[in-house]
Design an enzyme around this catalytic site. Structure first.
Site, PDB file in Angstrom:
ATOM      1  N   ILE A  35       0.812  -1.221   0.000  1.00  0.00           N
ATOM      2  CA  ILE A  35       0.000   0.000   0.000  1.00  0.00           C
ATOM      3  C   ILE A  35       0.844   1.269   0.000  1.00  0.00           C
ATOM      4  O   ILE A  35       0.319   2.360  -0.236  1.00  0.00           O
ATOM      5  CB  ILE A  35      -1.010   0.032   1.166  1.00  0.00           C
ATOM      6  CG1 ILE A  35      -0.311   0.108   2.535  1.00  0.00           C
ATOM      7  CG2 ILE A  35      -1.959  -1.161   1.102  1.00  0.00           C
ATOM      8  CD1 ILE A  35      -1.254   0.391   3.687  1.00  0.00           C
ATOM      9  N   TYR A 123       4.689   5.518  16.384  1.00  0.00           N
ATOM     10  CA  TYR A 123       3.576   4.694  15.909  1.00  0.00           C
ATOM     11  C   TYR A 123       2.262   5.463  15.996  1.00  0.00           C
ATOM     12  O   TYR A 123       1.496   5.522  15.026  1.00  0.00           O
ATOM     13  CB  TYR A 123       3.494   3.414  16.739  1.00  0.00           C
ATOM     14  CG  TYR A 123       2.184   2.671  16.592  1.00  0.00           C
ATOM     15  CD1 TYR A 123       1.898   1.929  15.454  1.00  0.00           C
ATOM     16  CD2 TYR A 123       1.213   2.718  17.599  1.00  0.00           C
ATOM     17  CE1 TYR A 123       0.689   1.255  15.309  1.00  0.00           C
ATOM     18  CE2 TYR A 123       0.011   2.046  17.473  1.00  0.00           C
ATOM     19  CZ  TYR A 123      -0.249   1.323  16.324  1.00  0.00           C
ATOM     20  OH  TYR A 123      -1.447   0.663  16.194  1.00  0.00           O
TER      21      TYR A 123
END
Length: 281
Positions: A35, A123
């Site tokens: 992706i 993250y």
């Protein structure tokens, strides 16, 4: 209804494949669709022309992201944006899975969709940027924040604790992080229900098994008294990335969908453990 599933090889992706069986589903794992490659994403989406894209792909190594920031943002932010922009090109909708870690944990009570994120780690920042890219893509888009996922596939907290319980000695688990443990099967069923509605009633939902507990309490429930569990602090755990102390989620918006609420986390865990035990016999 044509559905493209990104991240089909992960623990949520595997359960989504089971839950969406019988639909015109096109599942892609990382090896089949990267992706982060915008051109590849556009080519696949224009070929399939899905009504829905479900993005279950993510860079989920919270500590590893601290030393792989570019990779985390490439997958969690740019990759999510690539899928959403491709959905917009073909007039499709996208459901994007995000995380409780977008919050800083200082509220002290469960976060709703109206609370303002303040991510603490690489993250968490990458996931929050992913949310913004998806919602700003021009596609019909919905972000689902969830938490502390566990399922049959891949690495997760429940499987780690079960593995530790098979070895002798007490298990040391942080007691100062509180969240909402969520079974991937329950989340998959919620996502499938949302897609089958055929429209997006809100751009943002929190979807978790009801209730909250600490990692320590969760571990004790997992082992059921078979092994001693000792509480430690986050500082003692020596983890690289900062984590929110209290990231439990609740949804003020999900009831309006008319879809069923997820069960309590204890109920979901008991079911998971009983199914796991049955599968071993």
């Amino acid at each position: 209804m044509i559905i493209l599933l990104a991240g089909a090889g992960g623990q949520l992706g595997r359960d989504l494949q089971l839950t969406l069986a019988g639909t015109d589903l096109h599942p892609f794992d990382h090896g089949q669709l990267d992706i982060t490659d915008a051109g590849a994403v556009v080519a696949v989406v224009e070929r399939i022309r899905p009504d829905w894209i479900i993005n279950a792909a993510a860079f989920n190594d919270v500590d590893g992201a601290e030393q792989a920031e570019d990779q985390a943002f490439a997958v969690n932010a740019a990759g999510a944006g690539n899928l959403a922009e491709a959905a917009a090109r073909v007039g499709g909708a996208i459901v994007h899975v995000s995380t409780d870690y977008v919050f800083d944990g200082t509220k002290g009570s469960p976060y709703t969709e109206d609370d303002q994120p303040n991510p603490l780690s690489v993250y968490a920042r990458s996931k929050y940027e992913g949310e913004q890219r998806v919602l700003g893509s021009g596609a019909s888009a919905c972000v689902l924040r969830t938490a502390w996922l566990y399922g049959w596939q891949g690495k997760n907290f429940v499987k780690a604790i079960l593995g530790a319980a098979e070895r002798s000695g007490p298990i040391r688990v942080v007691a100062d992080q509180v969240g909402s443990p969520t079974a991937t099967r329950d989340l998959a069923e919620a996502i499938a229900g949302l897609v089958r509605l055929g429209s997006i009633p809100s751009p943002l939902f929190h979807v978790v098994n009801a209730g909250a507990c600490s990692r320590f309490e969760f571990a004790r429930a997992i082992v059921g008294g078979r092994v001693a569990v000792e509480p430690i602090t986050t500082e003692q755990s020596g983890r690289l990335a900062r984590r929110p102390a209290y990231s439990a989620l609740s949804s003020s918006r999900w009831p309006a969908t008319g879809l069923p609420a997820l069960s309590g986390w204890e109920t979901a865990l008991v079911r998971f453990l009983s199914e796991k035990q049955a599968a071993q016999h």
